[in-house]
Structure formats: C-alpha cells, structure tokens
Design a protein around this motif. Structure first.
Motif, PDB file in Angstrom:
ATOM      1  N   GLU A   1     -13.281  -1.782  -2.041  1.00 28.35           N
ATOM      2  CA  GLU A   1     -12.864  -0.379  -2.072  1.00 28.35           C
ATOM      3  C   GLU A   1     -11.910  -0.116  -0.918  1.00 28.35           C
ATOM      4  O   GLU A   1     -12.243  -0.352   0.247  1.00 28.35           O
ATOM      5  N   ILE A   2     -10.711   0.382  -1.237  1.00 24.90           N
ATOM      6  CA  ILE A   2      -9.726   0.768  -0.229  1.00 24.90           C
ATOM      7  C   ILE A   2      -9.282   2.181  -0.555  1.00 24.90           C
ATOM      8  O   ILE A   2      -8.692   2.446  -1.588  1.00 24.90           O
ATOM      9  N   GLY A   3      -9.588   3.118   0.335  1.00 25.82           N
ATOM     10  CA  GLY A   3      -9.320   4.518   0.019  1.00 25.82           C
ATOM     11  C   GLY A   3     -10.068   4.913  -1.239  1.00 25.82           C
ATOM     12  O   GLY A   3     -11.254   4.611  -1.401  1.00 25.82           O
ATOM     13  N   ASN A   4      -9.350   5.547  -2.158  1.00 21.45           N
ATOM     14  CA  ASN A   4      -9.958   5.945  -3.426  1.00 21.45           C
ATOM     15  C   ASN A   4      -9.632   4.974  -4.546  1.00 21.45           C
ATOM     16  O   ASN A   4      -9.795   5.300  -5.722  1.00 21.45           O
ATOM     17  N   SER A   5      -9.167   3.788  -4.196  1.00 28.77           N
ATOM     18  CA  SER A   5      -8.848   2.772  -5.190  1.00 28.77           C
ATOM     19  C   SER A   5      -9.809   1.593  -5.043  1.00 28.77           C
ATOM     20  O   SER A   5     -10.384   1.364  -3.980  1.00 28.77           O
TER      21      SER A   5
ATOM     22  N   ILE B   1       0.097   0.052  -3.760  1.00 36.03           N
ATOM     23  CA  ILE B   1      -0.714   1.076  -4.401  1.00 36.03           C
ATOM     24  C   ILE B   1      -0.360   2.393  -3.716  1.00 36.03           C
ATOM     25  O   ILE B   1      -0.730   2.621  -2.561  1.00 36.03           O
ATOM     26  N   SER B   2       0.350   3.258  -4.389  1.00 38.14           N
ATOM     27  CA  SER B   2       0.803   4.499  -3.760  1.00 38.14           C
ATOM     28  C   SER B   2      -0.259   5.586  -3.846  1.00 38.14           C
ATOM     29  O   SER B   2      -0.017   6.718  -4.232  1.00 38.14           O
ATOM     30  N   ASP B   3      -1.471   5.198  -3.490  1.00 39.45           N
ATOM     31  CA  ASP B   3      -2.585   6.125  -3.332  1.00 39.45           C
ATOM     32  C   ASP B   3      -2.524   6.626  -1.888  1.00 39.45           C
ATOM     33  O   ASP B   3      -2.548   5.825  -0.953  1.00 39.45           O
ATOM     34  N   PRO B   4      -2.426   7.943  -1.641  1.00 44.87           N
ATOM     35  CA  PRO B   4      -2.282   8.437  -0.261  1.00 44.87           C
ATOM     36  C   PRO B   4      -3.449   8.074   0.644  1.00 44.87           C
ATOM     37  O   PRO B   4      -3.311   8.123   1.862  1.00 44.87           O
ATOM     38  N   THR B   5      -4.598   7.698   0.082  1.00 43.97           N
ATOM     39  CA  THR B   5      -5.737   7.312   0.913  1.00 43.97           C
ATOM     40  C   THR B   5      -5.704   5.837   1.286  1.00 43.97           C
ATOM     41  O   THR B   5      -6.577   5.372   2.024  1.00 43.97           O
ATOM     42  N   VAL B   6      -4.738   5.087   0.768  1.00 48.56           N
ATOM     43  CA  VAL B   6      -4.564   3.681   1.110  1.00 48.56           C
ATOM     44  C   VAL B   6      -3.574   3.571   2.261  1.00 48.56           C
ATOM     45  O   VAL B   6      -2.539   4.236   2.252  1.00 48.56           O
ATOM     46  N   SER B   7      -3.876   2.726   3.275  1.00 47.83           N
ATOM     47  CA  SER B   7      -2.987   2.563   4.422  1.00 47.83           C
ATOM     48  C   SER B   7      -1.731   1.798   4.013  1.00 47.83           C
ATOM     49  O   SER B   7      -1.674   1.162   2.959  1.00 47.83           O
TER      50      SER B   7
END
Length: 585
Positions: A106-110, A56-62
């Motif tokens: 919930e992980i980051g904004n995803s 998941i290339s969401d910047p808020t996900v580690s």
C-alpha cells in the motif's frame, strides 16, 4: 467503466529485457486498475514523478515512493523516503524486505499486488474499495459481452480454532475469480461466467466444505443481469439474501432513505439552493468529485419537487455499452433487432411524469447526446424500430465528475447539450471541505452497518474521531463508508480505535514515539501531527502546481482536480500570496 481521470498510471521504459517468468504488478488506484509486467532483472522505481519507471499520479503517492529490485532469485521492496510511508502485508516498511507472490503493498491510496499469470489473479484484495472498483469494471464488461457473473458475500459466524475459512473458500474458486477478505471472517467474491444453476452448485459445495471444517457461515448471492445491472443493485440484492439468512425479511433503511446530513455551511447553502431549484421544471447538472454524494443530491431535487410522487429513474451512462444505450433509454419495438421478441418500454418513458438521473453524463457517446438533446427540446421519444413519436414529460437531472467545459472545448461533448443541461449547476463539495459532517456520517454508517449485520454498534473512540477529522478523504463519502464497514468488523462491537482504521491512521502513532501515555494523552499527541502533516503535504502540492503552471491559478486548480474557488480559499488558508493576473505559460 471507471477511467483514470483523477488517478492515472503510466509506464516509462522499464529496465530489463523481458518479463520475469510471467510476474506482474496488479495496480489498484482510487479510480481504476491496471497490470504492469515486471522485467527479468533491474530496478523499478514507482512514484508520482513523471520520470519514474512506473508513474502513479495519485496525490497521496510521493514523487519517488518505492523501488522494486528484480533478480533471478526474487524481489526486494524498498521505501524511497516517502512522506507517508509504505505498507507491506499490513505493516509499515522500515527496511528493504523480500516481496513474495500475492503480497499487498500500500502506497498512499493506491495498492500494488505481486501476481503471476498462473496464480489466483485476484486472490488478494485489501478492502471493500478495491472490490467495489472491480465490481464496477465487471458490470461494464458483462454488459458489453452479454456474459453472466455472480457476486457472493460470505460471513463466518463461528469457527473452531484453526479452521481457515479463507483457504477453503479460495480452494473452491477458479483462477479468474476475485476473492476479497477485507476483515476477518468477511468475504466478497466475484465469480465470472456463471449462471444461477452453477451458482447454486457452488454455494452448496461451499456450505459442505465449510461444514466439514466446523465453520458456520451465512451466504448471500446475486447474478448479473437478473438481480441487477449496476454495482449498487447487485450489492443490495446480495445483502438482502444475506439478511434473509439471518431471518430478516426486509433490508435496513439506506442512508439516503434517512435523509441527508447537512451541517457544513457550504452544504447548508447547497440545500437552500436545492429548495429553490426543486420546484421549477428545469434541467439540473450536478458536479463534484467521485463519491461526494451526487446521487443523494439528485434524490433531494426530485424528492422536494412536485414530481416526487412519480418515478425517479436512474441510469449510469458508463455501465451500459454504447450499442445498448439507445434501447435502454428509448425502448424498442418488437422485431427492431435480432432477439427483440417483444416491445420494451425505455427508461425515459418509464420515468414519465417524474425525473430521470443520468449519472456519469460525461461518458455518454456523442450520437446519443444529440438524441437526448432532441428529447429535452421536443419532449418526445421514438422507440428503436418505432415509427410514431411518444410524448414524455421527464425532468432531466445529470451528474458527472468530469469537466464538461473542457470536454466541449476538445470536441468530446456537445456544446448545445451542455448549455441545455447547465441551466442550474449544483456543485457538491468534497468531504475534506465538509469537516463538520465527517463524524455524523461515520456514526450513521456504523448504525446502518450494525443493523445490516446484526452486530452491536461500535462507538468511535476519541482517538479515532481525531484521525477521521484530520484525514483528507480523497475517496470522499464512499471511502468513509468503506472504512467504517471495515472498522466495525475489526472492532466486533467494541470501541473503534485507530488500529481498526486503514494503515494511514497508524502514521501519527509511529511518529509520537513509545512514551507511555493515557488514551486522552495519546489522542492529543497523535491527531495534531497528522493534521499538520496533511496540511503541509497539501500546501506543498499547491505550491508545486503553481510552479508547474507558471503561477496560473485556474490551471493549477485543474491540475489538482480542485474547484478554483476552493483553490483560492486554500491559498488564503496557507498564507500563499495570490499570483498576479497575467502570469501564465
């Protein structure tokens, strides 16, 4: 349709042989949704790293955020040392925990939801943002298939102890209906394949079922396409009906009707440019991230122009199927195609003398781009099935969150149209670069929400103010409004505290320890670490992008979906030496 341009999801070679009895993950990101089947056995690593089983290339996900272990006996969820933590059923995950059907992670904004093909596919949603995403997708699908669907809002006003409104509402819904409860007693529902008659029957059954449980509720509804074709139109129609059940004939003024909030220096500069541009009869291209308020800027351009007394017509190019777009824009003559029993004026003709906003311009098909270019150059349209050209005087305002220059280079956007549109380019800064406007916007949203709901306005506590200012707001103004609506419901007229905000606001509280402090002391000890953590995360992301692109600033900024000017400013802010020119890969 919302595509995953900002946040993408990719699936690698998932361990295990086959899907485990029809279980899958329903994934919601800030820019779209998808489903991924779970294996029969094995471990599924989820994170931002390209080597993850589920990326998941969401910047808020580690890089490696969580891990799901699948076995014949069930599912186990583990956090992999993520920087922001993982949240299961609203609580932070501190150790491995069993994952059950319908659980929300919930992980980051995803968001990840464990589902089964025989379960209520959409019975759980974590907030209005996810509902809004699904509503957008449903509008696109319905426009393509000519299907009807309905949107409902249910607000529980009183209930006896033990009266579970949510369970009773879901029991009346079908498996493919989308039910979202993003605050106690407040539900949003999408009902597929339903017309006005079936909707009336459903509302009657809902009232009867809730009444038997001594639950009082207000219900508002709208039907696609009768009450609207776009999410905002359906939302407004549903809210009007909900408001009328409170004895209110007219909806409250919207935030755009109250005028824009302009306090950040970069927004002051932008509005000064709007003042100069508005008076000229010239095409305007508005760029910026999703949710930054591009439509409000378009309204300002029209409202400050000599055309302000004439129509301002809006069209979301992504919400109308390609085969219908020409008829919507240009209109059609009677008999032009099957079902055209009478002539129809197109949106461009309807906007004659005024302005036309073409939102999501990057989604317009190439053949329609050629026809639009001709309209701009010749100031004439030809209805579908018509023979004679019709003169039109329309100012074109286009908006997009896509990089049109890159689309031109890849052949996905016409270069001649691009140069026509970008006579003047207005770039709307993201909310994270407009810190001065975060609290004024939040307070305006709380005022509007209280007017629409009939509740007492909820003030923001000093602690909540610090959290709001420190957060990065990847979803921009749209996300801020959703957060304020949720917080207002949870606070129920009382002061909004960090606990009323989404889970990300609880992270600094956990880090502060369990020391007994006053509210003011708590604000001082929680807000600063959060800001430091966010700044550190952003600095690491910038360094990582520079490394991946061989110290090429332009490509690094593109990788982060950040304007180059903003990227350079952040290099200076974080004390990162600017790479020399000529270093690239």
């Amino acid at each position: 349709m919302s595509d995953l341009t900002e946040t993408t999801v990719t699936v690698g070679e998932v361990p295990g042989e086959t899907s485990r009895r029809g279980y899958f993950l329903f994934i919601l990101t800030p820019d779209g949704t998808m489903t991924v089947d779970l294996p029969s056995e094995g471990r599924l690593v989820i994170g931002r790293d390209p080597g993850s089983d589920l990326r998941i290339s969401d910047p808020t996900v580690s890089r490696t955020h969580v891990e799901i272990e699948v076995s014949p006996t069930g599912f186990l969820l583990r956090d992999r040392g993520s920087s922001r933590g993982s949240w299961l059923r609203g609580s932070r995950l501190t150790s491995q925990c069993a994952l059950h059907l319908g659980d929300v992670v919930e992980i980051g904004n995803s968001t990840l939801v464990l589902q089964h093909c025989d379960s209520l596919l959409n019975s759980v949603a974590t907030g209005h943002l996810q509902f809004e995403q699904r509503l957008q997708q449903q509008c696109v699908e319905a426009a393509r298939t000519h299907a009807k669907f309905a949107m409902l809002m249910i607000e529980v006003t009183s209930a006896v102890p033990g009266g579970d409104a949510g369970a009773r509402i879901r029991a009346l819904m079908r498996p493919d209906d989308f039910v979202a409860e993003y605050a106690p007693g407040h539900f949003e529902i999408l009902v597929r394949n339903v017309d006005r008659k079936l909707l009336t029957d459903l509302i009657r059954r809902l009232r009867e079922e809730l009444g038997r449980a001594e639950i009082k509720a207000r219900i508002g509804a709208s039907v696609f396409p009768t009450d609207g074709r776009a999410p905002d139109e359906l939302m407004a129609a549903t809210l009007r009906e909900l408001n009328s059940s409170r004895g209110r004939a007219e909806p409250s003024p919207s935030d755009s009707e109250l005028g824009p909030i302009v306090e950040a220096p970069n927004m002051v500069e932008l509005h000064q440019l709007i003042d100069r541009v508005a008076t000229a009869n010239i095409t305007v291209l508005i760029t910026g991230e999703t949710g930054t308020g591009k439509e409000v800027i378009a309204e300002a351009v029209h409202g400050r122009s000599p055309r302000s007394r004439n129509p301002f017509v809006k069209l979301n190019c992504a919400s109308v199927p390609e085969q219908l777009l020409e008829a919507e824009l240009f209109g059609y003559e009677r008999g032009a195609f099957t079902g055209a029993t009478s002539s129809k004026v197109g949106l461009l003709e309807h906007a004659n003398g005024g302005s036309m906003l073409l939102d999501e311009m990057g989604e317009m098909p190439l053949d329609m781009q050629a026809k639009l270019l001709r309209v701009i150059e010749e100031k004439k349209i030809r209805r579908v099935g018509g023979l004679e050209p019709v003169p039109v005087d329309v100012r074109i305002i286009a908006s997009t969150n896509r990089d049109l220059e890159r689309m031109v280079a890849s052949g996905k956007f016409r270069e001649d149209l691009y140069w026509r549109l970008c006579a003047v380019v207005l770039t709307v800064p993201p909310l994270r670069d407009r810190i001065e406007e975060i609290l004024p916007l939040a307070e305006r949203f709380l005022t509007l929400i209280s007017r629409d709901s009939g509740r007492t306005p909820s003030p923001l506590s000093p602690e909540a103010r610090d959290v709001l200012r420190a957060y990065g707001w990847p979803g921009n103004i749209r996300q801020l409004r959703n957060v304020m609506e949720r917080a207002s419901l949870l606070a129920s007229g009382g002061e909004i505290l960090p606990k009323h905000l989404p889970p990300w606001s609880a992270a600094p509280k956990a880090a502060a320890g369990a020391a007994a402090t006053t509210a003011a002391e708590a604000a001082a000890t929680t807000a600063a670490p959060l800001k430091d953590e966010l700044n550190g995360l952003e600095r690491d992301r910038i360094l990582d992008a520079l490394e991946k692109t061989g110290q090429n600033q332009t490509r690094a900024a593109e990788l982060l979906s950040m304007p180059r000017r903003t990227f350079v400013e952040k290099l200076d802010r974080y004390g990162i030496a600017r790479p020399r020119k000529g270093r690239s890969t």
